[in-house]
Design a protein around this motif. Structure first.
Motif, PDB file in Angstrom:
ATOM      1  N   ALA A  30       0.742  -1.217  -0.111  1.00  0.00           N
ATOM      2  CA  ALA A  30      -0.127   0.136   0.001  1.00  0.00           C
ATOM      3  C   ALA A  30       0.794   1.201  -0.065  1.00  0.00           C
ATOM      4  CB  ALA A  30      -0.936  -0.045   1.316  1.00  0.00           C
ATOM      5  N   ILE A  31       1.929   1.276   0.910  1.00  0.00           N
ATOM      6  CA  ILE A  31       2.881   2.465   0.841  1.00  0.00           C
ATOM      7  C   ILE A  31       3.379   2.680  -0.534  1.00  0.00           C
ATOM      8  CG2 ILE A  31       5.051   3.232   1.504  1.00  0.00           C
ATOM      9  CD1 ILE A  31       4.205   2.014   4.398  1.00  0.00           C
ATOM     10  N   ALA A  32       4.023   1.434  -1.100  1.00  0.00           N
ATOM     11  CA  ALA A  32       4.498   1.624  -2.530  1.00  0.00           C
ATOM     12  C   ALA A  32       3.769   2.015  -3.480  1.00  0.00           C
ATOM     13  CB  ALA A  32       5.161   0.156  -2.756  1.00  0.00           C
ATOM     14  N   ARG A  33       2.433   1.540  -3.537  1.00  0.00           N
ATOM     15  CA  ARG A  33       1.440   2.111  -4.442  1.00  0.00           C
ATOM     16  C   ARG A  33       1.274   3.640  -4.370  1.00  0.00           C
ATOM     17  NH1 ARG A  33      -1.065  -2.665  -3.112  1.00  0.00           N
ATOM     18  NH2 ARG A  33      -2.573  -1.662  -1.761  1.00  0.00           N
ATOM     19  N   GLU A  34       1.306   4.097  -3.157  1.00  0.00           N
ATOM     20  CA  GLU A  34       1.022   5.538  -2.808  1.00  0.00           C
ATOM     21  C   GLU A  34       2.250   6.483  -3.302  1.00  0.00           C
ATOM     22  OE1 GLU A  34      -1.552   7.544  -1.711  1.00  0.00           O
ATOM     23  OE2 GLU A  34      -2.711   5.399  -1.893  1.00  0.00           O
ATOM     24  N   LEU A  35       3.336   5.960  -3.064  1.00  0.00           N
ATOM     25  CA  LEU A  35       4.515   6.439  -3.618  1.00  0.00           C
ATOM     26  C   LEU A  35       4.493   6.630  -5.113  1.00  0.00           C
ATOM     27  CD1 LEU A  35       7.519   5.144  -1.153  1.00  0.00           C
ATOM     28  CD2 LEU A  35       6.153   7.478  -0.854  1.00  0.00           C
ATOM     29  N   VAL A  36       4.398   5.521  -5.786  1.00  0.00           N
ATOM     30  CA  VAL A  36       4.380   5.339  -7.073  1.00  0.00           C
ATOM     31  C   VAL A  36       3.408   6.372  -7.652  1.00  0.00           C
ATOM     32  CG1 VAL A  36       3.866   4.079  -9.338  1.00  0.00           C
ATOM     33  CG2 VAL A  36       5.180   3.218  -7.323  1.00  0.00           C
ATOM     34  N   LYS A  37       2.087   6.330  -7.187  1.00  0.00           N
ATOM     35  CA  LYS A  37       0.833   7.266  -7.591  1.00  0.00           C
ATOM     36  C   LYS A  37       1.303   8.748  -7.345  1.00  0.00           C
ATOM     37  CE  LYS A  37      -3.648   8.363  -6.082  1.00  0.00           C
ATOM     38  NZ  LYS A  37      -4.812   8.272  -5.028  1.00  0.00           N
ATOM     39  N   ALA A  38       2.022   9.182  -6.131  1.00  0.00           N
ATOM     40  CA  ALA A  38       2.254  10.358  -6.125  1.00  0.00           C
ATOM     41  C   ALA A  38       3.443  10.728  -7.262  1.00  0.00           C
ATOM     42  CB  ALA A  38       3.087  10.796  -4.595  1.00  0.00           C
ATOM     43  N   ARG A  39       4.362   9.902  -7.523  1.00  0.00           N
ATOM     44  CA  ARG A  39       5.390  10.406  -8.709  1.00  0.00           C
ATOM     45  C   ARG A  39       4.846  10.635  -9.940  1.00  0.00           C
ATOM     46  NH1 ARG A  39       7.866   7.421 -11.928  1.00  0.00           N
ATOM     47  NH2 ARG A  39       7.610   5.428 -10.993  1.00  0.00           N
ATOM     48  N   VAL A  40       3.688   9.543 -10.326  1.00  0.00           N
ATOM     49  CA  VAL A  40       3.094   9.592 -11.541  1.00  0.00           C
ATOM     50  C   VAL A  40       1.951  11.005 -11.705  1.00  0.00           C
ATOM     51  CG1 VAL A  40       1.360   8.590 -13.107  1.00  0.00           C
ATOM     52  CG2 VAL A  40       3.274   7.093 -11.911  1.00  0.00           C
ATOM     53  N   GLU A  41       1.656  11.143 -10.750  1.00  0.00           N
ATOM     54  CA  GLU A  41       0.750  12.407 -10.478  1.00  0.00           C
ATOM     55  C   GLU A  41       1.612  13.653 -10.733  1.00  0.00           C
ATOM     56  OE1 GLU A  41      -1.628  12.238  -7.109  1.00  0.00           O
ATOM     57  OE2 GLU A  41      -3.306  10.936  -7.885  1.00  0.00           O
ATOM     58  N   ALA A  42       2.748  13.534 -10.313  1.00  0.00           N
ATOM     59  CA  ALA A  42       3.681  14.765 -10.508  1.00  0.00           C
ATOM     60  C   ALA A  42       4.291  14.578 -11.526  1.00  0.00           C
ATOM     61  CB  ALA A  42       4.835  14.909  -9.442  1.00  0.00           C
ATOM     62  N   LYS A  43       4.251  13.727 -12.453  1.00  0.00           N
ATOM     63  CA  LYS A  43       4.605  13.664 -13.817  1.00  0.00           C
ATOM     64  C   LYS A  43       6.441  13.812 -13.910  1.00  0.00           C
ATOM     65  CE  LYS A  43       0.753  15.498 -16.492  1.00  0.00           C
ATOM     66  NZ  LYS A  43      -0.217  15.396 -15.970  1.00  0.00           N
ATOM     67  N   LEU A  44       6.741  12.738 -12.758  1.00  0.00           N
ATOM     68  CA  LEU A  44       8.379  12.864 -12.674  1.00  0.00           C
ATOM     69  C   LEU A  44       8.627  11.295 -12.700  1.00  0.00           C
ATOM     70  CD1 LEU A  44       8.355  14.976  -9.296  1.00  0.00           C
ATOM     71  CD2 LEU A  44       9.129  15.702 -11.446  1.00  0.00           C
ATOM     72  N   THR A  45       9.858  11.215 -13.181  1.00  0.00           N
ATOM     73  CA  THR A  45      10.533   9.902 -13.083  1.00  0.00           C
ATOM     74  C   THR A  45      11.238   9.627 -11.780  1.00  0.00           C
ATOM     75  OG1 THR A  45      12.971  10.858 -13.935  1.00  0.00           O
ATOM     76  CG2 THR A  45      11.158  10.316 -15.559  1.00  0.00           C
ATOM     77  N   GLN A  46      11.671   8.361 -11.704  1.00  0.00           N
ATOM     78  CA  GLN A  46      12.410   8.036 -10.287  1.00  0.00           C
ATOM     79  C   GLN A  46      13.646   9.015 -10.321  1.00  0.00           C
ATOM     80  OE1 GLN A  46      13.064   3.832 -10.414  1.00  0.00           O
ATOM     81  NE2 GLN A  46      11.328   3.468  -9.503  1.00  0.00           N
ATOM     82  N   ALA A  47      14.627   9.104 -11.335  1.00  0.00           N
ATOM     83  CA  ALA A  47      15.568  10.037 -11.307  1.00  0.00           C
ATOM     84  C   ALA A  47      15.331  11.388 -11.114  1.00  0.00           C
ATOM     85  CB  ALA A  47      16.279   9.873 -12.715  1.00  0.00           C
ATOM     86  N   GLN A  48      14.255  11.983 -11.520  1.00  0.00           N
ATOM     87  CA  GLN A  48      13.875  13.326 -11.024  1.00  0.00           C
ATOM     88  C   GLN A  48      13.516  13.570  -9.731  1.00  0.00           C
ATOM     89  OE1 GLN A  48      10.850  13.609 -14.223  1.00  0.00           O
ATOM     90  NE2 GLN A  48      12.203  15.188 -15.329  1.00  0.00           N
ATOM     91  N   VAL A  49      12.932  12.465  -9.196  1.00  0.00           N
ATOM     92  CA  VAL A  49      12.509  12.585  -7.738  1.00  0.00           C
ATOM     93  C   VAL A  49      13.709  12.274  -6.753  1.00  0.00           C
ATOM     94  CG1 VAL A  49      11.207  11.109  -5.783  1.00  0.00           C
ATOM     95  CG2 VAL A  49      10.260  11.536  -7.979  1.00  0.00           C
ATOM     96  N   ALA A  50      14.630  11.221  -7.257  1.00  0.00           N
ATOM     97  CA  ALA A  50      16.083  11.357  -6.560  1.00  0.00           C
ATOM     98  C   ALA A  50      16.720  12.415  -6.629  1.00  0.00           C
ATOM     99  CB  ALA A  50      16.687  10.298  -7.385  1.00  0.00           C
ATOM    100  N   ARG A  51      16.605  13.154  -7.653  1.00  0.00           N
ATOM    101  CA  ARG A  51      17.700  14.557  -7.523  1.00  0.00           C
ATOM    102  C   ARG A  51      16.928  15.466  -6.703  1.00  0.00           C
ATOM    103  NH1 ARG A  51      18.079  13.399 -13.031  1.00  0.00           N
ATOM    104  NH2 ARG A  51      16.391  14.486 -13.807  1.00  0.00           N
ATOM    105  N   LYS A  52      15.575  15.631  -6.601  1.00  0.00           N
ATOM    106  CA  LYS A  52      15.013  16.479  -5.733  1.00  0.00           C
ATOM    107  C   LYS A  52      15.228  16.133  -4.274  1.00  0.00           C
ATOM    108  CE  LYS A  52      11.090  18.301  -8.598  1.00  0.00           C
ATOM    109  NZ  LYS A  52      10.216  19.302  -8.442  1.00  0.00           N
ATOM    110  N   MET A  53      15.502  14.761  -3.985  1.00  0.00           N
ATOM    111  CA  MET A  53      15.496  14.426  -2.343  1.00  0.00           C
ATOM    112  C   MET A  53      17.056  14.487  -2.317  1.00  0.00           C
ATOM    113  SD  MET A  53      13.135  10.727  -2.768  1.00  0.00           S
ATOM    114  CE  MET A  53      13.704  10.330  -1.162  1.00  0.00           C
ATOM    115  N   GLY A  54      17.942  14.429  -3.407  1.00  0.00           N
ATOM    116  CA  GLY A  54      19.285  14.578  -2.711  1.00  0.00           C
ATOM    117  C   GLY A  54      19.634  12.915  -2.729  1.00  0.00           C
TER     118      GLY A  54
END
Length: 92
Positions: A30-54
């Motif tokens: 459930a946590i994993a689904r929510e994380l992926v859903k948030a990223r998809v809604e933000a129209k970001l790739t994993q790499a883009q999220v990673a950069r924003k997170m440092g």
């Protein structure tokens, strides 16, 4: 002839020990689904999220796979996707 993932999953779920292990991981899924859903809604790739997170893309992939890290990591992920965390405990 290929076998569908759904068909294999349905067969596996007939096995009581498999079903028990799968259901024990439902909260992580459930946590994993929510994380992926948030990223998809933000129209970001994993790499883009990673950069924003440092952090690295592989760290984001681990979070999204259900291998949830610290609350701090999840908060960073939420901020990177323009979201915030809302925790809710429910009766078991």
């Amino acid at each position: 002839m290929a076998i569908s993932v759904d068909k294999v999953f349905k067969e596996k779920m007939k096995d009581a020990s498999f079903r028990e292990e799968y259901e024990a991981l439902e909260e992580e899924f459930a946590i994993a689904r929510e994380l992926v859903k948030a990223r998809v809604e933000a129209k970001l790739t994993q790499a883009q999220v990673a950069r924003k997170m440092g952090t690295s893309q592989s760290a984001v992939a681990r979070l999204e796979s259900g291998k949830v890290g610290s609350i701090s990591s999840i908060k960073k992920y939420a901020r990177a996707t323009g979201k915030r965390i809302q925790l809710k405990l429910v009766a078991g």
